[in-house]
Motif scaffolding. Structure first.
Motif, PDB file in Angstrom:
ATOM      1  N   LEU A   1     -44.818 -66.242 -22.233  1.00 34.00           N
ATOM      2  CA  LEU A   1     -45.616 -65.177 -21.625  1.00 34.00           C
ATOM      3  C   LEU A   1     -44.695 -64.173 -20.951  1.00 34.00           C
ATOM      4  N   GLU A   2     -44.887 -62.891 -21.231  1.00 34.34           N
ATOM      5  CA  GLU A   2     -44.069 -61.866 -20.602  1.00 34.34           C
ATOM      6  C   GLU A   2     -44.276 -61.823 -19.086  1.00 34.34           C
ATOM      7  N   SER A   3     -45.434 -62.266 -18.619  1.00 36.50           N
ATOM      8  CA  SER A   3     -45.713 -62.245 -17.181  1.00 36.50           C
ATOM      9  C   SER A   3     -44.920 -63.301 -16.425  1.00 36.50           C
ATOM     10  N   PHE A   4     -44.310 -64.263 -17.150  1.00 34.50           N
ATOM     11  CA  PHE A   4     -43.476 -65.284 -16.532  1.00 34.50           C
ATOM     12  C   PHE A   4     -42.021 -64.846 -16.596  1.00 34.50           C
ATOM     13  N   HIS A   5     -41.411 -64.691 -15.438  1.00 33.24           N
ATOM     14  CA  HIS A   5     -40.000 -64.309 -15.399  1.00 33.24           C
ATOM     15  C   HIS A   5     -39.160 -65.452 -15.983  1.00 33.24           C
ATOM     16  N   PRO A   6     -38.096 -65.137 -16.746  1.00 31.80           N
ATOM     17  CA  PRO A   6     -37.232 -66.186 -17.316  1.00 31.80           C
ATOM     18  C   PRO A   6     -36.648 -67.124 -16.270  1.00 31.80           C
ATOM     19  N   ALA A   7     -36.598 -66.687 -15.008  1.00 30.61           N
ATOM     20  CA  ALA A   7     -36.055 -67.539 -13.945  1.00 30.61           C
ATOM     21  C   ALA A   7     -36.894 -68.802 -13.758  1.00 30.61           C
ATOM     22  N   TRP A   8     -38.213 -68.707 -14.018  1.00 27.69           N
ATOM     23  CA  TRP A   8     -39.062 -69.890 -13.893  1.00 27.69           C
ATOM     24  C   TRP A   8     -38.645 -70.961 -14.890  1.00 27.69           C
ATOM     25  N   LEU A   9     -38.344 -70.523 -16.108  1.00 22.41           N
ATOM     26  CA  LEU A   9     -37.899 -71.473 -17.134  1.00 22.41           C
ATOM     27  C   LEU A   9     -36.532 -72.051 -16.759  1.00 22.41           C
ATOM     28  N   LEU A  10     -35.672 -71.221 -16.200  1.00 23.62           N
ATOM     29  CA  LEU A  10     -34.360 -71.692 -15.761  1.00 23.62           C
ATOM     30  C   LEU A  10     -34.498 -72.778 -14.695  1.00 23.62           C
ATOM     31  N   VAL A  11     -35.333 -72.529 -13.693  1.00 22.26           N
ATOM     32  CA  VAL A  11     -35.522 -73.505 -12.619  1.00 22.26           C
ATOM     33  C   VAL A  11     -36.058 -74.816 -13.178  1.00 22.26           C
TER      34      VAL A  11
ATOM     35  N   TYR B   1     -27.671 -67.508 -18.827  1.00 21.59           N
ATOM     36  CA  TYR B   1     -27.229 -66.304 -19.536  1.00 21.59           C
ATOM     37  C   TYR B   1     -28.384 -65.317 -19.696  1.00 21.59           C
ATOM     38  N   GLY B   2     -29.581 -65.858 -20.038  1.00 23.32           N
ATOM     39  CA  GLY B   2     -30.730 -64.990 -20.241  1.00 23.32           C
ATOM     40  C   GLY B   2     -31.162 -64.282 -18.975  1.00 23.32           C
ATOM     41  N   CYS B   3     -31.159 -64.976 -17.846  1.00 19.95           N
ATOM     42  CA  CYS B   3     -31.535 -64.337 -16.576  1.00 19.95           C
ATOM     43  C   CYS B   3     -30.536 -63.249 -16.188  1.00 19.95           C
ATOM     44  N   TYR B   4     -29.266 -63.505 -16.441  1.00 18.87           N
ATOM     45  CA  TYR B   4     -28.235 -62.494 -16.170  1.00 18.87           C
ATOM     46  C   TYR B   4     -28.463 -61.262 -17.051  1.00 18.87           C
TER      47      TYR B   4
ATOM     48  N   HIS C   1     -39.340 -94.334 -21.748  1.00 14.71           N
ATOM     49  CA  HIS C   1     -40.217 -94.093 -22.894  1.00 14.71           C
ATOM     50  C   HIS C   1     -41.398 -93.190 -22.541  1.00 14.71           C
ATOM     51  N   SER C   2     -41.249 -92.384 -21.518  1.00 17.74           N
ATOM     52  CA  SER C   2     -42.330 -91.464 -21.149  1.00 17.74           C
ATOM     53  C   SER C   2     -41.811 -90.181 -20.511  1.00 17.74           C
ATOM     54  N   VAL C   3     -40.852 -90.289 -19.607  1.00 16.07           N
ATOM     55  CA  VAL C   3     -40.352 -89.104 -18.892  1.00 16.07           C
ATOM     56  C   VAL C   3     -39.762 -88.087 -19.856  1.00 16.07           C
ATOM     57  N   ASN C   4     -39.027 -88.575 -20.862  1.00 10.02           N
ATOM     58  CA  ASN C   4     -38.433 -87.641 -21.822  1.00 10.02           C
ATOM     59  C   ASN C   4     -39.501 -86.824 -22.551  1.00 10.02           C
ATOM     60  N   ALA C   5     -40.590 -87.495 -22.951  1.00 13.87           N
ATOM     61  CA  ALA C   5     -41.660 -86.802 -23.664  1.00 13.87           C
ATOM     62  C   ALA C   5     -42.371 -85.806 -22.758  1.00 13.87           C
ATOM     63  N   ILE C   6     -42.647 -86.203 -21.519  1.00 20.85           N
ATOM     64  CA  ILE C   6     -43.351 -85.326 -20.580  1.00 20.85           C
ATOM     65  C   ILE C   6     -42.541 -84.071 -20.288  1.00 20.85           C
ATOM     66  N   LEU C   7     -41.260 -84.246 -19.977  1.00 21.56           N
ATOM     67  CA  LEU C   7     -40.413 -83.101 -19.660  1.00 21.56           C
ATOM     68  C   LEU C   7     -40.232 -82.181 -20.862  1.00 21.56           C
ATOM     69  N   LEU C   8     -40.108 -82.763 -22.041  1.00 20.79           N
ATOM     70  CA  LEU C   8     -39.938 -81.948 -23.244  1.00 20.79           C
ATOM     71  C   LEU C   8     -41.208 -81.173 -23.573  1.00 20.79           C
ATOM     72  N   LEU C   9     -42.369 -81.786 -23.377  1.00 17.51           N
ATOM     73  CA  LEU C   9     -43.635 -81.102 -23.648  1.00 17.51           C
ATOM     74  C   LEU C   9     -43.858 -79.928 -22.690  1.00 17.51           C
ATOM     75  N   VAL C  10     -43.477 -80.091 -21.437  1.00 15.13           N
ATOM     76  CA  VAL C  10     -43.593 -78.987 -20.488  1.00 15.13           C
ATOM     77  C   VAL C  10     -42.668 -77.845 -20.895  1.00 15.13           C
ATOM     78  N   ASP C  11     -41.464 -78.189 -21.322  1.00 17.96           N
ATOM     79  CA  ASP C  11     -40.532 -77.155 -21.782  1.00 17.96           C
ATOM     80  C   ASP C  11     -41.091 -76.430 -22.995  1.00 17.96           C
ATOM     81  N   ILE C  12     -41.717 -77.176 -23.894  1.00 18.58           N
ATOM     82  CA  ILE C  12     -42.348 -76.561 -25.068  1.00 18.58           C
ATOM     83  C   ILE C  12     -43.448 -75.599 -24.646  1.00 18.58           C
ATOM     84  N   ALA C  13     -44.214 -75.976 -23.625  1.00 16.60           N
ATOM     85  CA  ALA C  13     -45.296 -75.112 -23.150  1.00 16.60           C
ATOM     86  C   ALA C  13     -44.764 -73.807 -22.569  1.00 16.60           C
ATOM     87  N   LEU C  14     -43.550 -73.839 -22.034  1.00 14.03           N
ATOM     88  CA  LEU C  14     -42.995 -72.664 -21.374  1.00 14.03           C
ATOM     89  C   LEU C  14     -42.112 -71.816 -22.283  1.00 14.03           C
TER      90      LEU C  14
END
Length: 310
Positions: free
Chosen positions: A70-80, A129-132, A217-230
């Motif tokens: 989403l363009e309304s989400f600053h790339p810094a959110w994904l970085l954090v 790099y992207g935020c810079y 067997h769960s944390v990796n999937a949860i964190l990866l799915l959130v990253d996919i959403a963002l």
């Protein structure tokens, strides 16, 4: 008593040769896909200049490695988020090694967990790099106005809707995308095999799940799915080939190590002394398709959802 895996008789039999055939076929098919879609169309990616050109399936634009969906989400959110995810994954991986020692690295689970940890480290570097770059392009004084203008013209930018027609990614960007897709498949395979095969059928009835059984067997999937959403990364299906090669490398490593050192197998279905070994190898190989495909469907669903509300 377990068979001695260093004995020639353990390997020189029809079971092993049939399993070798499965691995060989998988690697050949993977090589064909990579050559066809990754190498032969490389020139097409380099020559995309006209708006009417059809994008090759492997295309990736540089900003798709660090921009949000989403363009309304600053790339810094994904970085954090990526930095936090990397910290969580690294802490769990180190804690697991401290508790169980180096022997835990014989498991596919730890290989996958380490790979996902590496992915978030790599993703964080792309986001930094992207935020810079974003800061230099927009400027501190014009960030708010630029976001408002983008929202009015196009509130949503999807990877496949033609809005990211900038500079194509370099080798580092494609490497990042390949690691991302291997992680998706490996996480799907690791977690599904554990929760649907190993835990219900291959563990004692009185077995109690521990903290690391659940977290690994769960944390990796949860964190990866959130990253996919963002994120805005694409997910070309042909890169299932790299996921298949990742598993083949693990299996070949296990074979070589067990041929040199007689020890327990990390997973019962890898034991070649069983007459059902070829069936197990073939069956787990087939699970790669749904394990990888579920993430492809999630990303496709996200794209359709965002395009519907754009």
């Amino acid at each position: 008593m377990a068979d001695d895996t260093t004995e020639p008789s353990y390997w020189l039999n029809w079971r092993f040769f049939l399993c070798v055939l499965w691995i060989f076929i998988a690697m050949i098919l993977a090589a064909i896909l990579i050559i066809k879609y990754e190498i032969f169309i490389k020139k097409k990616v380099q020559n995309i200049n006209d708006e009417d050109d059809v994008e090759p399936v492997r295309i990736l634009y540089e900003d798709e490695t660090w921009r949000t969906c989403l363009e309304s989400f600053h790339p810094a959110w994904l970085l954090v988020y990526r930095l936090v995810a990397f910290g969580v994954m690294l802490a769990l991986l180190i804690a697991n090694l401290i508790v169980y020692g180096a022997n835990s690295l014989f498991f596919y689970t730890q290989w996958t967990f380490a790979l996902v940890t590496f992915y978030f480290a790599l993703a964080s570097s792309h986001s930094i790099y992207g935020c810079y770059k974003y800061r230099n392009e927009v400027g501190d004084d014009n960030i708010d106005n630029a976001i408002i203008d983008q929202e009015q013209s196009n509130p949503v930018n999807l990877p496949n809707n033609g809005l990211s027609h900038g500079k194509t990614a370099g080798v580092w960007g494609y490497f990042f995308q390949i690691v991302f897709q291997i992680c998706a498949g490996a996480v799907g395979l690791t977690d599904s095999v554990f929760w649907f095969i190993i835990y219900p059928f291959l563990t004692p009835a009185d077995y109690t799940l521990h903290f690391f059984d659940i977290s690994m067997h769960s944390v990796n999937a949860i964190l990866l799915l959130v990253d996919i959403a963002l994120n805005r990364l694409r997910f070309p299906f042909f890169r299932l080939a790299y996921f298949g090669l990742w598993t083949c490398i693990f299996v070949i490593f296990q074979w070589i190590y067990h041929a040199c050192v007689s020890m327990w197998w990390p997973y019962p279905f890898l034991d070649l002394s069983s007459p059902y070994a070829p069936i197990w190898y073939f069956g787990v190989g087939l699970i790669h398709l749904p394990a990888y495909g579920i993430f492809a469907l999630v990303i496709r669903g996200k794209q359709l959802l965002l395009s519907r509300f754009s």
